[in-house]
Design a protein around this motif. Sequence first.
Motif, PDB file in Angstrom:
ATOM      1  N   VAL A 164       0.787  -0.759  -0.297  1.00  0.00           N
ATOM      2  CA  VAL A 164       0.374   0.045  -0.256  1.00  0.00           C
ATOM      3  C   VAL A 164       0.603   1.109  -0.061  1.00  0.00           C
ATOM      4  CG1 VAL A 164      -1.604   1.190   1.301  1.00  0.00           C
ATOM      5  CG2 VAL A 164      -2.303  -1.515   1.318  1.00  0.00           C
ATOM      6  N   ALA A 165       2.272   1.440   0.561  1.00  0.00           N
ATOM      7  CA  ALA A 165       3.150   2.384   0.716  1.00  0.00           C
ATOM      8  C   ALA A 165       3.863   2.748  -0.202  1.00  0.00           C
ATOM      9  CB  ALA A 165       3.748   2.683   2.503  1.00  0.00           C
ATOM     10  N   LEU A 166       4.297   1.346  -0.930  1.00  0.00           N
ATOM     11  CA  LEU A 166       4.820   1.687  -2.444  1.00  0.00           C
ATOM     12  C   LEU A 166       3.754   1.794  -3.612  1.00  0.00           C
ATOM     13  CD1 LEU A 166       6.475  -2.131  -2.462  1.00  0.00           C
ATOM     14  CD2 LEU A 166       7.776   0.509  -2.352  1.00  0.00           C
ATOM     15  N   GLU A 167       2.688   1.822  -3.366  1.00  0.00           N
ATOM     16  CA  GLU A 167       1.120   2.162  -3.874  1.00  0.00           C
ATOM     17  C   GLU A 167       0.942   4.050  -3.847  1.00  0.00           C
ATOM     18  OE1 GLU A 167      -0.357   2.140  -7.463  1.00  0.00           O
ATOM     19  OE2 GLU A 167       0.820   0.284  -6.905  1.00  0.00           O
ATOM     20  N   SER A 168       1.304   4.179  -2.620  1.00  0.00           N
ATOM     21  CA  SER A 168       1.011   5.561  -2.095  1.00  0.00           C
ATOM     22  C   SER A 168       1.883   6.362  -2.992  1.00  0.00           C
ATOM     23  CB  SER A 168       0.716   5.907  -1.163  1.00  0.00           C
ATOM     24  OG  SER A 168       2.466   5.939  -0.460  1.00  0.00           O
ATOM     25  N   TRP A 169       3.499   6.735  -3.243  1.00  0.00           N
ATOM     26  CA  TRP A 169       4.080   6.733  -3.755  1.00  0.00           C
ATOM     27  C   TRP A 169       4.010   6.769  -5.010  1.00  0.00           C
ATOM     28  CZ3 TRP A 169       6.392  10.482  -1.621  1.00  0.00           C
ATOM     29  CH2 TRP A 169       6.552  10.429  -0.097  1.00  0.00           C
ATOM     30  N   LYS A 170       3.833   5.896  -5.871  1.00  0.00           N
ATOM     31  CA  LYS A 170       3.678   6.080  -7.554  1.00  0.00           C
ATOM     32  C   LYS A 170       2.368   6.543  -8.000  1.00  0.00           C
ATOM     33  CE  LYS A 170       6.001   0.979  -8.177  1.00  0.00           C
ATOM     34  NZ  LYS A 170       5.023  -0.211  -8.269  1.00  0.00           N
ATOM     35  N   ARG A 171       0.959   6.671  -7.373  1.00  0.00           N
ATOM     36  CA  ARG A 171       0.135   7.274  -7.532  1.00  0.00           C
ATOM     37  C   ARG A 171      -0.129   8.929  -7.082  1.00  0.00           C
ATOM     38  NH1 ARG A 171      -4.872   3.688  -5.946  1.00  0.00           N
ATOM     39  NH2 ARG A 171      -4.309   2.083  -6.904  1.00  0.00           N
ATOM     40  N   GLY A 172       1.008   8.853  -5.710  1.00  0.00           N
ATOM     41  CA  GLY A 172       0.844  10.330  -5.377  1.00  0.00           C
ATOM     42  C   GLY A 172       0.419  10.327  -3.992  1.00  0.00           C
ATOM     43  N   ARG A 173       1.449  10.920  -2.974  1.00  0.00           N
ATOM     44  CA  ARG A 173       0.898  10.811  -1.670  1.00  0.00           C
ATOM     45  C   ARG A 173       0.297  12.801  -1.849  1.00  0.00           C
ATOM     46  NH1 ARG A 173       4.528   8.298   2.767  1.00  0.00           N
ATOM     47  NH2 ARG A 173       4.676   5.861   2.266  1.00  0.00           N
ATOM     48  N   ARG A 174      -0.831  12.822  -0.978  1.00  0.00           N
ATOM     49  CA  ARG A 174      -1.149  14.253  -0.748  1.00  0.00           C
ATOM     50  C   ARG A 174      -0.501  15.078   0.770  1.00  0.00           C
ATOM     51  NH1 ARG A 174      -6.948  15.194  -1.287  1.00  0.00           N
ATOM     52  NH2 ARG A 174      -7.058  13.904   0.723  1.00  0.00           N
ATOM     53  N   PHE A 175      -0.171  16.401   0.846  1.00  0.00           N
ATOM     54  CA  PHE A 175       0.506  16.835   2.219  1.00  0.00           C
ATOM     55  C   PHE A 175       0.413  18.139   2.422  1.00  0.00           C
ATOM     56  CE2 PHE A 175       4.135  13.635   0.275  1.00  0.00           C
ATOM     57  CZ  PHE A 175       4.966  13.498   1.213  1.00  0.00           C
ATOM     58  N   LEU A 176      -0.045  18.209   3.555  1.00  0.00           N
ATOM     59  CA  LEU A 176      -0.227  19.879   3.932  1.00  0.00           C
ATOM     60  C   LEU A 176       0.915  20.310   4.355  1.00  0.00           C
ATOM     61  CD1 LEU A 176      -2.945  21.748   5.022  1.00  0.00           C
ATOM     62  CD2 LEU A 176      -2.594  20.806   6.661  1.00  0.00           C
ATOM     63  N   VAL A 177       0.729  21.780   3.161  1.00  0.00           N
ATOM     64  CA  VAL A 177       1.657  22.767   3.340  1.00  0.00           C
ATOM     65  C   VAL A 177       1.000  23.926   3.961  1.00  0.00           C
ATOM     66  CG1 VAL A 177       3.906  23.218   2.440  1.00  0.00           C
ATOM     67  CG2 VAL A 177       3.027  21.188   1.600  1.00  0.00           C
TER      68      VAL A 177
END
Length: 170
Positions: free
Chosen positions: A125-138
């Motif tokens: 799941v973590a591998l896939e999240s980096w491939k699809r893109g992670r959302r960051f609050l900045v």
Amino acid sequence: MPYVFAALVGFASLAVALLLALRRLKVSEERIANAVSRKRAQAERIKRIARVTLQQAEDLRTARRRKTTAEMGSEDLEQRLKAAASVDRRVYVLDDRRAKADSGWILRVVNGQYAAKVNANLDPVALESWKRGRRFLVWGLDEKKAREKLATRYPDGKGFAVTGAEAYRG
């Protein structure tokens, strides 16, 4: 004498009839006793079967309750797994530092090779999240400042790319 003879014949006939009647009565009593005993045995078998049937019905109700509970737990677990795997719901906070004038920005960062480089045994799941893109609050003054802040942690030179930005409404 003929009267005595007739009386004796009559008495003998009566005795024979009485013996036959007693024999029939005895046979009838035996049949009745046999029928009563069969009836009691049948009643006991019915009671025993009824107890077993009632126990089986209770076991069935218990099994159905356990099945229902297990199904509900399974459905709940499936929903939680889907929610946990849902990429769109996860928002990672880059940092907590924020000025009064700063506003929140949700930036999507993608790097398909990052997770495999850092930890090849990482959860799929973590591998896939980096491939699809992670959302960051900045937090930043504007989108440009938020992108700059994110680029310091996840630089373009290491394969990271910002694929989307939207204002945070939270």
